[in-house]
Structure formats: structure tokens, C-alpha cells
Design a protein around this motif. Structure first.
Motif, PDB file in Angstrom:
ATOM      1  N   GLY A  25       0.821  -1.216   0.000  1.00  0.00           N
ATOM      2  CA  GLY A  25       0.000   0.000   0.000  1.00  0.00           C
ATOM      3  C   GLY A  25       0.848   1.257   0.000  1.00  0.00           C
ATOM      4  O   GLY A  25       2.035   1.214  -0.340  1.00  0.00           O
ATOM      5  N   THR A  26       0.235   2.368   0.429  1.00  0.00           N
ATOM      6  CA  THR A  26       0.946   3.661   0.409  1.00  0.00           C
ATOM      7  C   THR A  26       2.209   3.628   1.271  1.00  0.00           C
ATOM      8  O   THR A  26       3.135   4.383   1.036  1.00  0.00           O
ATOM      9  CB  THR A  26       0.052   4.811   0.947  1.00  0.00           C
ATOM     10  OG1 THR A  26      -0.785   4.290   1.969  1.00  0.00           O
ATOM     11  CG2 THR A  26      -0.781   5.433  -0.116  1.00  0.00           C
ATOM     12  N   ALA A  27       2.207   2.746   2.279  1.00  0.00           N
ATOM     13  CA  ALA A  27       3.376   2.690   3.153  1.00  0.00           C
ATOM     14  C   ALA A  27       4.132   1.375   2.966  1.00  0.00           C
ATOM     15  O   ALA A  27       4.771   0.885   3.888  1.00  0.00           O
ATOM     16  CB  ALA A  27       2.929   2.862   4.591  1.00  0.00           C
ATOM     17  N   SER A  66       7.290   2.920  10.926  1.00  0.00           N
ATOM     18  CA  SER A  66       7.041   4.346  11.146  1.00  0.00           C
ATOM     19  C   SER A  66       6.344   4.659  12.475  1.00  0.00           C
ATOM     20  O   SER A  66       6.880   4.366  13.528  1.00  0.00           O
ATOM     21  CB  SER A  66       6.242   4.829   9.940  1.00  0.00           C
ATOM     22  OG  SER A  66       6.104   6.190   9.942  1.00  0.00           O
ATOM     23  N   HIS A  67       5.126   5.190  12.413  1.00  0.00           N
ATOM     24  CA  HIS A  67       4.433   5.621  13.645  1.00  0.00           C
ATOM     25  C   HIS A  67       3.623   4.491  14.298  1.00  0.00           C
ATOM     26  O   HIS A  67       3.003   4.706  15.336  1.00  0.00           O
ATOM     27  CB  HIS A  67       3.500   6.793  13.327  1.00  0.00           C
ATOM     28  CG  HIS A  67       2.411   6.412  12.373  1.00  0.00           C
ATOM     29  ND1 HIS A  67       2.594   6.437  11.007  1.00  0.00           N
ATOM     30  CD2 HIS A  67       1.157   5.978  12.580  1.00  0.00           C
ATOM     31  CE1 HIS A  67       1.480   6.041  10.418  1.00  0.00           C
ATOM     32  NE2 HIS A  67       0.584   5.752  11.345  1.00  0.00           N
ATOM     33  N   ASN A  68       3.623   3.308  13.701  1.00  0.00           N
ATOM     34  CA  ASN A  68       2.794   2.214  14.230  1.00  0.00           C
ATOM     35  C   ASN A  68       3.362   1.651  15.545  1.00  0.00           C
ATOM     36  O   ASN A  68       4.512   1.893  15.879  1.00  0.00           O
ATOM     37  CB  ASN A  68       2.693   1.098  13.205  1.00  0.00           C
ATOM     38  CG  ASN A  68       1.781   1.464  12.056  1.00  0.00           C
ATOM     39  OD1 ASN A  68       1.763   2.620  11.640  1.00  0.00           O
ATOM     40  ND2 ASN A  68       1.036   0.518  11.544  1.00  0.00           N
ATOM     41  N   ALA A 333      -6.764  16.598   0.831  1.00  0.00           N
ATOM     42  CA  ALA A 333      -8.056  17.048   1.353  1.00  0.00           C
ATOM     43  C   ALA A 333      -7.995  17.300   2.862  1.00  0.00           C
ATOM     44  O   ALA A 333      -8.807  18.037   3.407  1.00  0.00           O
ATOM     45  CB  ALA A 333      -9.119  16.004   1.041  1.00  0.00           C
ATOM     46  N   TYR A 334      -7.024  16.688   3.545  1.00  0.00           N
ATOM     47  CA  TYR A 334      -6.914  16.865   4.992  1.00  0.00           C
ATOM     48  C   TYR A 334      -6.318  18.197   5.402  1.00  0.00           C
ATOM     49  O   TYR A 334      -6.256  18.515   6.585  1.00  0.00           O
ATOM     50  CB  TYR A 334      -6.076  15.734   5.612  1.00  0.00           C
ATOM     51  CG  TYR A 334      -6.773  14.400   5.554  1.00  0.00           C
ATOM     52  CD1 TYR A 334      -7.849  14.137   6.394  1.00  0.00           C
ATOM     53  CD2 TYR A 334      -6.388  13.426   4.657  1.00  0.00           C
ATOM     54  CE1 TYR A 334      -8.513  12.921   6.331  1.00  0.00           C
ATOM     55  CE2 TYR A 334      -7.046  12.215   4.589  1.00  0.00           C
ATOM     56  CZ  TYR A 334      -8.105  11.966   5.425  1.00  0.00           C
ATOM     57  OH  TYR A 334      -8.770  10.763   5.364  1.00  0.00           O
ATOM     58  N   ALA A 335      -5.838  18.980   4.427  1.00  0.00           N
ATOM     59  CA  ALA A 335      -5.268  20.280   4.783  1.00  0.00           C
ATOM     60  C   ALA A 335      -6.368  21.148   5.375  1.00  0.00           C
ATOM     61  O   ALA A 335      -7.490  21.196   4.851  1.00  0.00           O
ATOM     62  CB  ALA A 335      -4.684  20.946   3.552  1.00  0.00           C
ATOM     63  N   SER A 502      -9.393   4.319   4.257  1.00  0.00           N
ATOM     64  CA  SER A 502      -7.971   4.402   4.588  1.00  0.00           C
ATOM     65  C   SER A 502      -7.190   3.486   3.656  1.00  0.00           C
ATOM     66  O   SER A 502      -7.660   2.418   3.271  1.00  0.00           O
ATOM     67  CB  SER A 502      -7.770   3.972   6.040  1.00  0.00           C
ATOM     68  OG  SER A 502      -6.421   3.602   6.237  1.00  0.00           O
ATOM     69  N   GLY A 503      -5.973   3.912   3.332  1.00  0.00           N
ATOM     70  CA  GLY A 503      -5.107   3.046   2.531  1.00  0.00           C
ATOM     71  C   GLY A 503      -4.225   2.172   3.412  1.00  0.00           C
ATOM     72  O   GLY A 503      -3.548   1.272   2.929  1.00  0.00           O
ATOM     73  N   THR A 504      -4.185   2.455   4.707  1.00  0.00           N
ATOM     74  CA  THR A 504      -3.271   1.724   5.589  1.00  0.00           C
ATOM     75  C   THR A 504      -3.988   0.911   6.672  1.00  0.00           C
ATOM     76  O   THR A 504      -3.367   0.105   7.340  1.00  0.00           O
ATOM     77  CB  THR A 504      -2.304   2.697   6.307  1.00  0.00           C
ATOM     78  OG1 THR A 504      -3.074   3.598   7.093  1.00  0.00           O
ATOM     79  CG2 THR A 504      -1.457   3.479   5.322  1.00  0.00           C
TER      80      THR A 504
HETATM   81  P1  NG1 Z   1      -4.545   6.495   5.400  1.00  0.00           P
HETATM   82  O1  NG1 Z   1      -4.588   5.372   6.351  1.00  0.00           O
HETATM   83  O2  NG1 Z   1      -4.724   6.095   3.948  1.00  0.00           O
HETATM   84  O3  NG1 Z   1      -5.480   7.613   5.820  1.00  0.00           O
HETATM   85  C1  NG1 Z   1      -2.358   7.490   6.600  1.00  0.00           C
HETATM   86  C2  NG1 Z   1      -2.304   8.996   6.680  1.00  0.00           C
HETATM   87  C3  NG1 Z   1      -1.620   9.531   5.443  1.00  0.00           C
HETATM   88  C4  NG1 Z   1      -0.247   8.889   5.219  1.00  0.00           C
HETATM   89  C5  NG1 Z   1      -0.384   7.364   5.287  1.00  0.00           C
HETATM   90  C6  NG1 Z   1       0.943   6.649   5.168  1.00  0.00           C
HETATM   91  C7  NG1 Z   1      -3.985  10.556   7.563  1.00  0.00           C
HETATM   92  C8  NG1 Z   1      -5.392  11.004   7.544  1.00  0.00           C
HETATM   93  N1  NG1 Z   1      -3.659   9.558   6.741  1.00  0.00           N
HETATM   94  O4  NG1 Z   1      -3.069   7.129   5.441  1.00  0.00           O
HETATM   95  O5  NG1 Z   1      -1.532  10.925   5.525  1.00  0.00           O
HETATM   96  O6  NG1 Z   1       0.690   9.388   6.112  1.00  0.00           O
HETATM   97  O7  NG1 Z   1      -1.046   6.964   6.478  1.00  0.00           O
HETATM   98  O8  NG1 Z   1       1.593   6.453   6.360  1.00  0.00           O
HETATM   99  O9  NG1 Z   1      -3.168  11.103   8.313  1.00  0.00           O
END
Ligand code: NG1
Length: 532
Positions: A25-27, A66-68, A333-335, A502-504
Motif C-alpha cells: 500500500g501507500t506505506a 514508522s508511527h505504528n 483534502a486533509y489540509a 484508509s489506505g493503511t
Molecule cells: P490512510 O490510512 O490512507 O489515511 C495514513 C495517513 C496519510 C499517510 C499514510 C501513510 C492521515 C489522515 N492519513 O493514510 O496521511 O501518512 O497513512 O503512512 O493522516
């Protein structure tokens, strides 16, 4: 053929857990460290193929979550210029990770090689590093097996921050070009940043001491090392939450993610009023700042505030320099709505909005001469395009003011990690700007006032049912839901809300902002209720 039999042989040592499915995924891949052995082995194979596809350029592999939480881990690939893995290869990563048997894995390996015309006898070069997690060393061993099976050359950079490895990858691949990025070592990283910081802040008053919460992760020792290179004539940093050996404390009630999502101080921190504080995340690729006022009220200075500060400073320097360059900002969009308004109405800089995930922001910001990108959560950087660098380097200044501005811009380009968001480099950037402006955190905070906002995580039956458009700001599916959200939003002054999967995580996120805290909370709850 020998490579294939090696892969099959080594793969038996790294069996895929039954019933587990993986997705890049994104991470990258991210889940419990105990479930990642086979994945990391297979990432080693893919990294070798990726390098071969790119004529032996060096590919990076970072092992981090990372932050997990401490028991999680993860792995992601870094492309030759220090960028995230090219999107089309994410699908190969997922395929490799999910291959059911050793035989299927070697078939996938061969299939990718054949479909992309990769010569399996050509050289492959890979570098890797990890964060401080307890599961790291075993995963490194799995990675080495993968690299050896695929006959790749590799170098182990041991414990680094994620952005340090991105830096090193870019340094290695640019070493023989006309514009080498730096010395490909941890030492080289510190020296580059320290020198740039000294030049940028020369002649300015020494900044106040800054206290940094390192989330008990890798950023702690690395920041101390960086500060040592900068020297106490230029900067005093007080690093707290730096217990990297207490592995269970990683990201626990501290760190950038905790501070941003909880909108409160790390546990146990007792800040002095109007002094600047910052929190890193577990692999130091994100940073948020904050301070408390006389009444001990907490004020967060997040990624949007960093982007606005950087955009303002760079815009003004460009104007002073007389070089014809455009600075732009990329947000998601979160800005916060106030930050976008400030950027477009007051600073008058163009804004691009992209879907969540830094690779989207990174690519969009490459379209500007100088592209500032930050996610609200504090992950971001500033990219200077090649043409902007050339324009600055060849500019003939007409007066000392122009000369100064050009020199500062060039040093900023060296100070700011050009590969990926980097908490340590962003920390220095913010301190340098504040010292130029003789601002404390409250002056910085005055640039605009955040709209109160709320982010809610909602567990739904099937998050894939939520499909969006317009950079994730509008739902197209489930049908009819967006109209219901719009009807709710209309009832709130300065209201805005959107929903995306969410992508994560296996959840949907609801974001809401409005003129008052009460209204933002209420809007978030009401929109969440629509999803049940
Ligand atoms: P997801 O879980 O897709 O919202 C979160 C963060 C992203 C980005 C990724 C990768 C929010 C709202 N979403 O993504 O900004 O940092 O994790 O670690 O903070």
C-alpha cells in the motif's frame, strides 16, 4: 536457472503464513512484525529485479513501521532517485508476497523478468536499513537471504531513519553524474545538512533551545548526532523520549502521530510557555511542532503550518532575488481550510490537491519550479526542480540583496531533503526560517487560525465500497451518500467534510471542519452516523 533453484531453496526457509494476504500500500507492506518474514524475503527478490531493470542502479529497502506500535513492522522499496517505488511495481510486490508456494514464487519471478525483458545475469545492487524495532534484525536476515538467492550485491546500512536511507540511495545513484547529491553515508548526510544550516542561519541570532520528542525511536540518536555536527554555536537541541532500548515505548503516548491525532502533548512533557517543541515519528520522516501559552493552552503547528511557513519564506526570497521562479504548494483534502485560504488569498501561491499518500504529493510538486508539499500530519518536503537549480546557480545578481537571497535559496535546497519528507531536515528548515524572521512559535501560529476539525475512524463492513473522485473529496460510491453529506455540511458555517477509505487500515476516515469546535465535532459524528 541456478538463480531460480536458489530462490526455491531459500524460500523454503521463509514460508508464507497460511491464510494471510498481503498488499503493498501507500506505506509498503505493514503489519505485525511476526507476519513479515516471507514478505521481506520476497521484497529482496523484487529489489534485485528492480535494480536489474534499471541497469544496476541501486535500490533501497527500508524496514520500518514508522508511527505504528512496537510489534508492527513494515518494508518499503526506494527507487534510484530516492523516490518511492514506481506504482506499477507495487502490483508485482503484492503478487510476490501472496504467491502460495515456492514454485509459484519462482514462476512469478521469472514471469516479471520475462515480461519486462530483464536479464537475470545482469548486476543488481541493493542497500537497506532498519529502524529500532525488536523484529528488525530477523527481518534483515530474511532480506539478506532474498538478496543472496537473487544474486544481488548489497550493503547493510544498519539502523537509519527512513529519509537517511532515501538520501543515501540518491547519493549512490548520482555519484557519477554532473550533480552528485552528496556523500553516500550517514556521516555525509550530517555534514551536508549541518553545513547548509550553518550557512542559512549565519549572522542571525542563535535560535532558542528546541525540545524534540523523538518517539523513543531512531530519530533520537540521529538527531543528537546531527546537532553535534551543527555545533552548539549554532543550535541547542534538547532530545527527550529517546529510550530506543525500551522497545515497548516506541511511539507510545508520544511522537508526531500521537500529538497530531490526539492534539495534545506527549505524556509527561512539561513545556515552558512560548518555547518551541517538536515531535518526530518512529522513523523520523514526519514532524509536528507545538507550544503552550501562558494559560498552558496547547497550540499545534502541523504540516499545513510548516508548508505555509516554508512557502511564505521561499516566495519572499524568490521575490528578493529577482529570479523568475514560481513556488507552489501541494496539499491533500486533509489540509485545514484556513491554510488553503491563507496560501491562495494572502500568499497568492498556487495550490494543487492530490489524493492521500506522499507519492502523489511528491509527483505533483515536481511540476512547480519550487514545490512545497506537506500532509497535515507533518510528512513533507520542498522540491527544487533541476531548472530552478540551474536558474539560481547561473543568476547574475545586480546587488547584495539579490545575491543574499540567491545564496539563501541555494543553501535551503541543500538543507531540505530532496528525496522525501524528512523530520530532521524539516526541523532545521523551520528553525532557520523562524530565526530569519525573529519569530517565536506564537508569531508563526498567528499567520492564520486553524478551523477546528475532527478526524474519526469508522470501521465498516467493506471499505472497498467507498469510492472517491476529485482528490478524494467526493464519494461516488456508495451512491447517494455524498448528497447526504453535502446536505449536512450546508448547515454549518465554514463546514467541510469528506469520507474516504484508509489506505493503511481496514477502516474509513471521516474528516470534518467547521467554525467552532462543537460544530466540527457534531458534523463529524453526524457524517459518521451516515455510514452505519
Ligand atoms: P490512510 O490510512 O490512507 O489515511 C495514513 C495517513 C496519510 C499517510 C499514510 C501513510 C492521515 C489522515 N492519513 O493514510 O496521511 O501518512 O497513512 O503512512 O493522516
Amino acid at each position: 536457472q541456478q538463480q531460480l533453484s536458489q530462490i526455491a531453496k531459500f524460500s523454503t526457509l521463509h514460508p508464507r503464513p497460511d491464510g494471510q494476504t498481503y498488499a503493498y500500500g501507500t506505506a509498503g507492506f505493514r503489519l505485525l512484525g511476526s507476519l513479515l518474514d516471507s514478505v521481506v524475503f520476497r521484497v529482496g527478490l523484487l529489489a534485485a529485479l528492480r535494480s536489474r531493470k534499471l541497469d544496476g542502479e541501486t535500490i533501497g529497502v527500508m524496514i520500518t513501521a514508522s508511527h505504528n506500535p512496537p510489534d508492527d513492522n513494515g518494508v518499503k522499496l526506494i527507487d534510484p532517485q530516492g523516490e518511492m517505488l514506481e506504482a506499477t511495481w507495487e502490483a508485482y510486490a503484492t503478487k510476490f508476497a501472496n504467491a502460495e508456494t515456492d514454485d509459484e514464487l519462482t514462476k512469478e519471478y521469472l514471469a516479471v523478468a520475462e515480461s519486462l525483458n530483464i536479464n537475470l545475469d545482469s548486476p543488481a545492487n541493493v542497500v537497506f536499513a532498519r529502524d529500532t524495532r525488536a523484529s528488525g534484525p530477523a527481518l534483515v536476515a530474511a532480506l539478506k537471504d532474498g538478496l543472496e538467492a537473487a544474486a544481488a550485491e548489497y550493503a547493510d546500512y544498519r539502523i537509519l531513519t527512513t529519509p537517511q536511507l532515501h538520501y543515501i540511495v540518491k547519493c549512490i545513484n548520482t555519484a557519477k553524474t554532473a550533480t552528485p547529491y552528496g556523500h553516500p553515508s550517514e556521516q555525509g548526510y550530517y555534514e551536508k545538512l549541518a553545513t547548509a544550516f550553518q550557512i542559512v542561519t549565519k549572522g542571525k541570532p542563535k535560535p532558542h533551545v528546541i525540545t524534540v520528542d523523538a518517539a523513543n525511536g531512531v530519530g533520537g540518536p540521529k538527531l543528537k548526532e546531527l546537532a553535534r555536527h551543527i555545533g552548539s554555536d549554532y543550535l541547542d537541541v534538547n532530545v527527550v523520549k529517546d529510550e530506543i532500548d525500551a522497545v515497548e515505548k516506541l511511539n507510545y503516548q508520544c511522537g508526531a502521530d500521537f500529538v497530531k491525532t490526539q492534539q495534545k502533548l506527549p505524556l509527561g512533557l512539561q513545556p515552558a510557555p512560548y518555547e518551541l517543541y517538536a515531535s518526530l515519528d518512529g522513523d523520523a520522516d514526519r514532524i509536528v511542532f507545538y507550544y503552550v501559552d501562558d494559560a498552558k493552552k496547547f497550540h499545534l503547528l502541523d504540516g499545513d503550518k510548516i508548508a505555509s511557513l516554508a512557502a511564505m519564506f521561499i516566495r519572499d526570497l524568490i521575490a528578493l532575488s529577482g529570479v523568475d521562479l514560481q513556488v507552489g504548494v501541494v496539499q491533500t483534502a486533509y489540509a485545514n481550510g484556513s491554510s488553503s485560504k491563507y496560501l491562495s488569498d494572502i500568499l497568492q501561491v498556487p495550490i494543487t490537491v492530490t489524493p492521500t499518500g506522499v507519492k502523489h504529493l511528491h509527483h505533483a510538486s515536481q511540476l512547480f519550479d519550487v514545490g512545497v508539499y506537506f500532509e497535515a500530519n507533518g510528512h513533507g518536503t520542498v522540491l527544487f526542480s533541476n531548472s530552478a537549480m540551474k536558474a539560481l546557480e547561473s543568476f547574475e545578481a545586480q546587488n547584495p540583496g539579490q545575491q543574499d537571497a540567491v545564496a539563501t535559496l541555494l543553501s535551503l535546497a541543500a538543507l531540505i531533503n530532496q528525496t522525501v519528507g524528512d523530520a530532521l531536515s524539516d526541523l532545521l528548515l523551520v528553525i532557520a526560517i523562524l530565526s530569519h524572521k525573529a519569530w517565536g512559535p506564537s508569531e508563526w501560529n498567528l499567520t492564520y487560525t486553524d478551523l477546528p476539525n475532527r478526524l474519526v475512524r469508522v470501521v465498516v463492513r467493506d471499505r472497498t465500497a467507498f469510492k472517491t473522485e476529485d482528490a478524494e473529496r467526493k464519494l461516488v460510491e456508495p451512491k447517494g451518500l455524498q448528497a447526504e453529506i453535502d446536505a449536512l455540511v450546508k448547515k454549518y458555517k465554514s463546514g467541510r467534510s469528506f469520507v474516504r477509505a484508509s489506505g493503511t487500515e481496514d477502516a474509513v476516515r471521516v474528516y470534518a471542519e467547521a467554525a467552532t469546535r462543537l460544530e466540527a465535532d457534531e458534523l463529524a459524528v453526524k457524517v459518521s452516523d451516515l455510514l452505519k
